[in-house]
Design a protein around this motif. Sequence first.
Motif, PDB file in Angstrom:
ATOM      1  N   VAL A  25      30.887  44.581  43.350  1.00 48.51           N
ATOM      2  CA  VAL A  25      32.348  44.665  43.418  1.00 48.51           C
ATOM      3  C   VAL A  25      32.753  44.631  44.884  1.00 48.51           C
ATOM      4  N   THR A  26      33.552  43.655  45.249  1.00 49.73           N
ATOM      5  CA  THR A  26      34.161  43.596  46.566  1.00 49.73           C
ATOM      6  C   THR A  26      35.592  44.099  46.435  1.00 49.73           C
ATOM      7  N   SER A  27      36.004  45.034  47.285  1.00 44.50           N
ATOM      8  CA  SER A  27      37.298  45.672  47.070  1.00 44.50           C
ATOM      9  C   SER A  27      38.080  45.868  48.360  1.00 44.50           C
ATOM     10  N   PHE A  28      39.405  45.884  48.203  1.00 45.12           N
ATOM     11  CA  PHE A  28      40.333  46.275  49.262  1.00 45.12           C
ATOM     12  C   PHE A  28      41.337  47.237  48.653  1.00 45.12           C
ATOM     13  N   GLN A  29      41.487  48.421  49.258  1.00 42.99           N
ATOM     14  CA  GLN A  29      42.395  49.445  48.750  1.00 42.99           C
ATOM     15  C   GLN A  29      43.311  49.938  49.858  1.00 42.99           C
TER      16      GLN A  29
ATOM     17  N   ILE B 121      33.194  40.265  31.877  1.00 38.52           N
ATOM     18  CA  ILE B 121      32.679  40.845  33.120  1.00 38.52           C
ATOM     19  C   ILE B 121      32.921  42.334  33.144  1.00 38.52           C
ATOM     20  N   TYR B 122      34.003  42.793  32.520  1.00 35.98           N
ATOM     21  CA  TYR B 122      34.273  44.221  32.421  1.00 35.98           C
ATOM     22  C   TYR B 122      33.137  44.910  31.665  1.00 35.98           C
ATOM     23  N   ILE B 123      32.738  44.325  30.548  1.00 38.51           N
ATOM     24  CA  ILE B 123      31.660  44.905  29.745  1.00 38.51           C
ATOM     25  C   ILE B 123      30.343  44.820  30.493  1.00 38.51           C
ATOM     26  N   ILE B 124      30.093  43.684  31.150  1.00 38.54           N
ATOM     27  CA  ILE B 124      28.834  43.494  31.872  1.00 38.54           C
ATOM     28  C   ILE B 124      28.683  44.523  32.970  1.00 38.54           C
TER      29      ILE B 124
ATOM     30  N   LYS C 179      31.134  34.848  34.867  1.00 36.16           N
ATOM     31  CA  LYS C 179      30.477  35.824  35.726  1.00 36.16           C
ATOM     32  C   LYS C 179      31.377  36.420  36.805  1.00 36.16           C
ATOM     33  N   THR C 180      32.622  36.004  36.880  1.00 36.80           N
ATOM     34  CA  THR C 180      33.501  36.452  37.957  1.00 36.80           C
ATOM     35  C   THR C 180      34.859  36.852  37.421  1.00 36.80           C
ATOM     36  N   GLN C 181      35.319  38.014  37.833  1.00 34.56           N
ATOM     37  CA  GLN C 181      36.638  38.485  37.439  1.00 34.56           C
ATOM     38  C   GLN C 181      37.365  39.046  38.659  1.00 34.56           C
TER      39      GLN C 181
ATOM     40  N   TYR D 103      40.222  43.721  43.625  1.00 34.39           N
ATOM     41  CA  TYR D 103      38.789  43.721  43.394  1.00 34.39           C
ATOM     42  C   TYR D 103      38.297  42.350  42.922  1.00 34.39           C
ATOM     43  N   ARG D 104      37.059  42.069  43.316  1.00 38.11           N
ATOM     44  CA  ARG D 104      36.343  40.900  42.798  1.00 38.11           C
ATOM     45  C   ARG D 104      35.041  41.401  42.186  1.00 38.11           C
ATOM     46  N   LEU D 105      34.921  41.304  40.857  1.00 36.31           N
ATOM     47  CA  LEU D 105      33.738  41.753  40.138  1.00 36.31           C
ATOM     48  C   LEU D 105      32.842  40.560  39.876  1.00 36.31           C
ATOM     49  N   LYS D 106      31.564  40.719  40.182  1.00 40.44           N
ATOM     50  CA  LYS D 106      30.621  39.616  40.056  1.00 40.44           C
ATOM     51  C   LYS D 106      29.382  40.068  39.302  1.00 40.44           C
ATOM     52  N   HIS D 107      29.052  39.323  38.232  1.00 33.87           N
ATOM     53  CA  HIS D 107      27.807  39.543  37.497  1.00 33.87           C
ATOM     54  C   HIS D 107      26.750  38.660  38.138  1.00 33.87           C
ATOM     55  N   LEU D 108      25.746  39.272  38.786  1.00 36.01           N
ATOM     56  CA  LEU D 108      24.752  38.512  39.533  1.00 36.01           C
ATOM     57  C   LEU D 108      23.602  38.060  38.650  1.00 36.01           C
ATOM     58  N   ASP D 109      23.054  38.973  37.851  1.00 35.13           N
ATOM     59  CA  ASP D 109      22.030  38.626  36.867  1.00 35.13           C
ATOM     60  C   ASP D 109      22.008  39.712  35.817  1.00 35.13           C
ATOM     61  N   ALA D 110      20.961  39.744  34.984  1.00 37.61           N
ATOM     62  CA  ALA D 110      20.929  40.682  33.865  1.00 37.61           C
ATOM     63  C   ALA D 110      20.885  42.138  34.303  1.00 37.61           C
ATOM     64  N   TYR D 111      20.516  42.403  35.567  1.00 34.38           N
ATOM     65  CA  TYR D 111      20.328  43.778  35.997  1.00 34.38           C
ATOM     66  C   TYR D 111      21.175  44.162  37.205  1.00 34.38           C
TER      67      TYR D 111
END
Length: 314
Positions: free
Chosen positions: A246-250, A5-8, A209-211, A234-242
């Motif tokens: 990122v949902t985040s709390f800081q 997911i980092y690379i995506i 698809k989720t990290q 953070y919640r990183l989400k790959h939705l599709d090819a394009y």
Amino acid sequence: MIKKIYIIFFSFASICHAAEEIKKQTDGEYVEETPWIHDFHSTVSDSVYMSAAWFDEFFTEEGSAQQNPKVNARIRLEWRPRSRDWNEIKARFRVKVKLPHFKNKVDLILSDEDEADQYQLPLETTHTQPEEEKFSASLRYMHTNGKNKYTDTRLGISGGDIFIRGRHKRYFNWTENSAFKVEPSIFYFLGDGLGSRLLLEYNFQEDPKTQYRINYSIEGSQSFSGIHWKHGFYRLKHLDAYTASVTSFQVEGERNGERDFVVDNYTVSYRYRFNAYKKWLFFEVEPFLEWPEIESYKTTPGIAFRVEGYFYKG
């Protein structure tokens, strides 16, 4: 798997891993490429490349074979209206040149952002304090660049102040789905003096698809009292090819300073990023809520709109 997911997600920020070009389709026929936008991309790419080649020639020994530098440039336009501030419009650029005559161990980095600023977390896009317009130019030498460790030294100028910084990254894979990163660094500014920073990061891969990611950063410097700290979840989400999100709390603040312990700001945001029309063109929408101390922790809503173009050659 932990790095999928980092690379995506960051492939959207890298031309080398950009998705295939999206073409609009009407009644089953693809719309032909717009000439002016293709010419614009080619002109900017060629201009940056010629400047890089000219700079690299200074380090070419007489009689040696000519090698072509690799250039990546980014231009970003952003409008970030907040409650009580609707006029925050910024244009940013960043150019990175890999110099082949140093065996690709040296990069030249030019930017109108503060490249020496280490207080910002890797996935952070909103900022509590007003950003100063700073031009930064630096040479980065990579001592090691392996799969699980990276060490570099950077010498340059930022905001009129000369600096040098050494940084080391180390990755540890605990299990197939979890990894940990340690990133200590030390820096020295002629004007601000000596400083250091430690960034810790934990990643958990829930599925392909989720990290989930947790960041913790602390920084100390002779230029200020106490220690600045910042947490990010953070919640990183790959939705599709394009597309990706990122949902985040800081939360950020300082301790052991003149005010002892204080929280400067809380931020919640949802960042939606997609590639459209051209493989080098990206769009972002990021609504967010802030609770800054300077506003007595009153809820401050805002939204950021960004357009980024990536230009590359070599």
